[in-house]
Design a protein around this motif. Sequence first.
Motif, PDB file in Angstrom:
ATOM      1  N   ASP A 109       0.824  -1.170  -0.032  1.00  0.00           N
ATOM      2  CA  ASP A 109       0.180  -0.127   0.060  1.00  0.00           C
ATOM      3  C   ASP A 109       0.815   1.329  -0.111  1.00  0.00           C
ATOM      4  O   ASP A 109       1.753   1.382   0.888  1.00  0.00           O
ATOM      5  N   SER A 110       0.718   2.001  -0.880  1.00  0.00           N
ATOM      6  CA  SER A 110       1.268   3.300  -1.358  1.00  0.00           C
ATOM      7  C   SER A 110       3.008   3.142  -1.129  1.00  0.00           C
ATOM      8  O   SER A 110       3.579   4.312  -1.056  1.00  0.00           O
ATOM      9  N   ASP A 111       3.180   1.885  -1.494  1.00  0.00           N
ATOM     10  CA  ASP A 111       4.815   1.849  -1.566  1.00  0.00           C
ATOM     11  C   ASP A 111       5.442   2.068  -0.152  1.00  0.00           C
ATOM     12  O   ASP A 111       6.510   2.603  -0.381  1.00  0.00           O
ATOM     13  N   MET A 112       4.799   2.138   1.060  1.00  0.00           N
ATOM     14  CA  MET A 112       5.399   2.579   2.199  1.00  0.00           C
ATOM     15  C   MET A 112       6.338   1.406   2.775  1.00  0.00           C
ATOM     16  O   MET A 112       6.513   0.293   2.313  1.00  0.00           O
ATOM     17  N   VAL A 113       6.982   1.746   3.836  1.00  0.00           N
ATOM     18  CA  VAL A 113       8.174   0.910   4.146  1.00  0.00           C
ATOM     19  C   VAL A 113       7.911   0.488   5.700  1.00  0.00           C
ATOM     20  O   VAL A 113       8.661  -0.131   6.187  1.00  0.00           O
ATOM     21  N   GLU A 114       7.020   1.379   6.514  1.00  0.00           N
ATOM     22  CA  GLU A 114       6.620   1.153   7.796  1.00  0.00           C
ATOM     23  C   GLU A 114       6.167  -0.220   8.089  1.00  0.00           C
ATOM     24  O   GLU A 114       5.647  -0.704   7.375  1.00  0.00           O
ATOM     25  N   ASP A 115       6.662  -0.725   9.401  1.00  0.00           N
ATOM     26  CA  ASP A 115       6.291  -2.002   9.979  1.00  0.00           C
ATOM     27  C   ASP A 115       4.685  -1.797  10.028  1.00  0.00           C
ATOM     28  O   ASP A 115       4.175  -0.986  10.441  1.00  0.00           O
ATOM     29  N   GLY A 116       4.061  -3.000   9.589  1.00  0.00           N
ATOM     30  CA  GLY A 116       2.482  -2.869   9.737  1.00  0.00           C
ATOM     31  C   GLY A 116       1.910  -2.462   8.499  1.00  0.00           C
ATOM     32  O   GLY A 116       0.818  -2.565   8.420  1.00  0.00           O
ATOM     33  N   THR A 117       2.682  -1.943   7.391  1.00  0.00           N
ATOM     34  CA  THR A 117       2.006  -1.545   6.419  1.00  0.00           C
ATOM     35  C   THR A 117       1.061  -2.504   5.524  1.00  0.00           C
ATOM     36  O   THR A 117       1.706  -3.559   5.342  1.00  0.00           O
ATOM     37  N   ARG A 118      -0.147  -2.352   5.225  1.00  0.00           N
ATOM     38  CA  ARG A 118      -0.805  -3.355   4.494  1.00  0.00           C
ATOM     39  C   ARG A 118      -0.391  -3.717   3.120  1.00  0.00           C
ATOM     40  O   ARG A 118       0.279  -3.082   2.645  1.00  0.00           O
ATOM     41  N   VAL A 119      -0.798  -4.898   2.753  1.00  0.00           N
ATOM     42  CA  VAL A 119      -0.422  -5.483   1.366  1.00  0.00           C
ATOM     43  C   VAL A 119      -1.916  -5.753   0.867  1.00  0.00           C
ATOM     44  O   VAL A 119      -2.754  -6.433   1.632  1.00  0.00           O
ATOM     45  N   ILE A 120      -2.116  -5.273  -0.176  1.00  0.00           N
ATOM     46  CA  ILE A 120      -3.427  -4.972  -0.727  1.00  0.00           C
ATOM     47  C   ILE A 120      -3.506  -5.739  -2.183  1.00  0.00           C
ATOM     48  O   ILE A 120      -2.482  -6.063  -2.699  1.00  0.00           O
ATOM     49  N   LEU A 121      -4.578  -5.509  -2.857  1.00  0.00           N
ATOM     50  CA  LEU A 121      -4.733  -5.815  -4.016  1.00  0.00           C
ATOM     51  C   LEU A 121      -4.861  -4.503  -5.014  1.00  0.00           C
ATOM     52  O   LEU A 121      -5.737  -3.884  -4.596  1.00  0.00           O
ATOM     53  N   TRP A 122      -4.124  -4.381  -6.020  1.00  0.00           N
ATOM     54  CA  TRP A 122      -4.177  -2.998  -6.967  1.00  0.00           C
ATOM     55  C   TRP A 122      -4.197  -3.153  -8.358  1.00  0.00           C
ATOM     56  O   TRP A 122      -3.268  -4.238  -8.747  1.00  0.00           O
ATOM     57  N   PRO A 123      -4.620  -2.488  -9.232  1.00  0.00           N
ATOM     58  CA  PRO A 123      -4.495  -2.751 -10.780  1.00  0.00           C
ATOM     59  C   PRO A 123      -2.977  -2.713 -11.046  1.00  0.00           C
ATOM     60  O   PRO A 123      -2.096  -1.879 -10.328  1.00  0.00           O
ATOM     61  N   GLU A 124      -2.563  -3.379 -12.112  1.00  0.00           N
ATOM     62  CA  GLU A 124      -1.296  -3.512 -12.447  1.00  0.00           C
ATOM     63  C   GLU A 124      -0.849  -2.164 -12.916  1.00  0.00           C
ATOM     64  O   GLU A 124      -1.340  -1.444 -13.608  1.00  0.00           O
ATOM     65  N   THR A 125       0.629  -1.813 -12.431  1.00  0.00           N
ATOM     66  CA  THR A 125       0.928  -0.647 -12.793  1.00  0.00           C
ATOM     67  C   THR A 125       2.153  -0.707 -13.687  1.00  0.00           C
ATOM     68  O   THR A 125       2.639   0.381 -14.105  1.00  0.00           O
ATOM     69  N   GLU A 126       2.644  -1.880 -13.984  1.00  0.00           N
ATOM     70  CA  GLU A 126       3.788  -1.879 -14.888  1.00  0.00           C
ATOM     71  C   GLU A 126       3.597  -3.273 -15.436  1.00  0.00           C
ATOM     72  O   GLU A 126       3.525  -4.539 -15.030  1.00  0.00           O
ATOM     73  N   TYR A 127       3.468  -3.234 -16.953  1.00  0.00           N
ATOM     74  CA  TYR A 127       2.969  -4.574 -17.669  1.00  0.00           C
ATOM     75  C   TYR A 127       4.078  -5.269 -18.202  1.00  0.00           C
ATOM     76  O   TYR A 127       3.921  -6.357 -18.632  1.00  0.00           O
ATOM     77  N   SER A 128       5.355  -4.661 -18.440  1.00  0.00           N
ATOM     78  CA  SER A 128       6.503  -5.202 -18.706  1.00  0.00           C
ATOM     79  C   SER A 128       6.892  -6.242 -17.633  1.00  0.00           C
ATOM     80  O   SER A 128       6.959  -5.820 -16.275  1.00  0.00           O
ATOM     81  N   ILE A 129       7.513  -7.317 -18.167  1.00  0.00           N
ATOM     82  CA  ILE A 129       8.030  -8.401 -17.293  1.00  0.00           C
ATOM     83  C   ILE A 129       9.479  -8.602 -17.242  1.00  0.00           C
ATOM     84  O   ILE A 129      10.241  -9.126 -16.734  1.00  0.00           O
ATOM     85  N   VAL A 130      10.260  -7.792 -18.121  1.00  0.00           N
ATOM     86  CA  VAL A 130      11.655  -7.639 -18.462  1.00  0.00           C
ATOM     87  C   VAL A 130      12.300  -6.578 -17.624  1.00  0.00           C
ATOM     88  O   VAL A 130      11.673  -5.290 -17.478  1.00  0.00           O
ATOM     89  N   GLU A 131      13.279  -6.851 -16.796  1.00  0.00           N
ATOM     90  CA  GLU A 131      13.702  -6.178 -15.695  1.00  0.00           C
ATOM     91  C   GLU A 131      14.207  -4.645 -16.117  1.00  0.00           C
ATOM     92  O   GLU A 131      13.699  -3.581 -15.538  1.00  0.00           O
ATOM     93  N   ASP A 132      14.924  -4.579 -17.359  1.00  0.00           N
ATOM     94  CA  ASP A 132      15.429  -3.234 -17.611  1.00  0.00           C
ATOM     95  C   ASP A 132      14.277  -2.535 -18.421  1.00  0.00           C
ATOM     96  O   ASP A 132      14.492  -1.134 -18.403  1.00  0.00           O
ATOM     97  N   MET A 133      13.087  -2.971 -18.668  1.00  0.00           N
ATOM     98  CA  MET A 133      12.090  -2.079 -19.192  1.00  0.00           C
ATOM     99  C   MET A 133      11.004  -1.470 -17.971  1.00  0.00           C
ATOM    100  O   MET A 133      10.092  -1.131 -18.582  1.00  0.00           O
ATOM    101  N   ARG A 134      11.346  -2.168 -16.799  1.00  0.00           N
ATOM    102  CA  ARG A 134      10.326  -1.695 -16.004  1.00  0.00           C
ATOM    103  C   ARG A 134      10.764  -0.541 -15.013  1.00  0.00           C
ATOM    104  O   ARG A 134      11.924  -0.338 -14.865  1.00  0.00           O
ATOM    105  N   ARG A 135       9.740   0.313 -14.507  1.00  0.00           N
ATOM    106  CA  ARG A 135       9.890   1.550 -13.765  1.00  0.00           C
ATOM    107  C   ARG A 135      10.107   1.094 -12.477  1.00  0.00           C
ATOM    108  O   ARG A 135       9.487   0.183 -11.861  1.00  0.00           O
ATOM    109  N   PRO A 136      11.204   1.591 -11.795  1.00  0.00           N
ATOM    110  CA  PRO A 136      11.420   1.420 -10.411  1.00  0.00           C
ATOM    111  C   PRO A 136      10.325   1.718  -9.556  1.00  0.00           C
ATOM    112  O   PRO A 136      10.243   0.843  -8.540  1.00  0.00           O
ATOM    113  N   GLU A 137       9.563   2.500  -9.493  1.00  0.00           N
ATOM    114  CA  GLU A 137       8.672   2.903  -8.794  1.00  0.00           C
ATOM    115  C   GLU A 137       7.360   1.806  -8.549  1.00  0.00           C
ATOM    116  O   GLU A 137       6.402   1.769  -7.906  1.00  0.00           O
TER     117      GLU A 137
END
Length: 264
Positions: free
Chosen positions: A29-57
């Motif tokens: 959730d929201s790409d947070m790093v705090e302990d206890g941050t929720r893991v959710i389901l969200w629409p896909e934000t990056e469709y490439s599965i090739v490492e060099d073509m993916r956005r780090p965010e």
Amino acid sequence: MPADLNTYGFPPGYFVIKNIASSRMLDIDSDMVEDGTRVILWPETEYSIVEDMRRPEANNQVFYIDTSGALCSRSSGHAIDIEDDGLVLRHRRPVSHPFPNKYSHPLPRFAYDPATGRITVVFACDPTYPASGDLDAAMSAWKDKTYILTEIPMRKPRTIIDNASEILTSAITMPLALFGGNKQSNATPEAVWTAGDIDLKEDEILETERSEEGEVDDSPEKIRQVRVVGLTREEEKALGERAKSRWRWEVTPLRSTKRQTGPM
């Protein structure tokens, strides 16, 4: 001697996890790093599965399995834990007594079955962390259950027209009910929630008590919740196919380079 590595059904390296029922991705959730941050389901934000073509965010939708079987987030490096049946980001914690407890405990192990699409969770101790002194039978009941990762359907918000229609229906049926004597109600938890008698959230309805109406997933919201449900073999057999479809996941490994598709 090389180490005996076990990825528990997941592919080695980094991968993404999609829920088949909702077509949404497991996401921090929201790409947070705090302990206890929720893991959710969200629409896909990056469709490439090739490492060099993916956005780090988009790394908050990328995971991996460590050598202990813990599911980990690529974006933070932290493991995934189970808290109140939900998935949360968890930093490693020191041992505290009495061990194990809700704060300090072994991380759960995740396993994936590509044939069925199920992701199961294996606990080293009772995930409810009962207080010492509880009955032994109650403390061992968790061992008889299979813990399955599932998506939670979400209904669209009720409108004024929906509420007016319900009031009208109640007004018509109420006089008839006066002549019916005291009859036992067969209302499901969803029916009670819909009627507004009890404010139950979708993730508070037990899987074994979710009716066909409760399987409707028509909310326009992007987010969906995930949780781990513990079921006995009998409870699992009694559930319908729509419920079981929410247990299906597609795990796709990331590739380091594009594959060669034609002759060199």
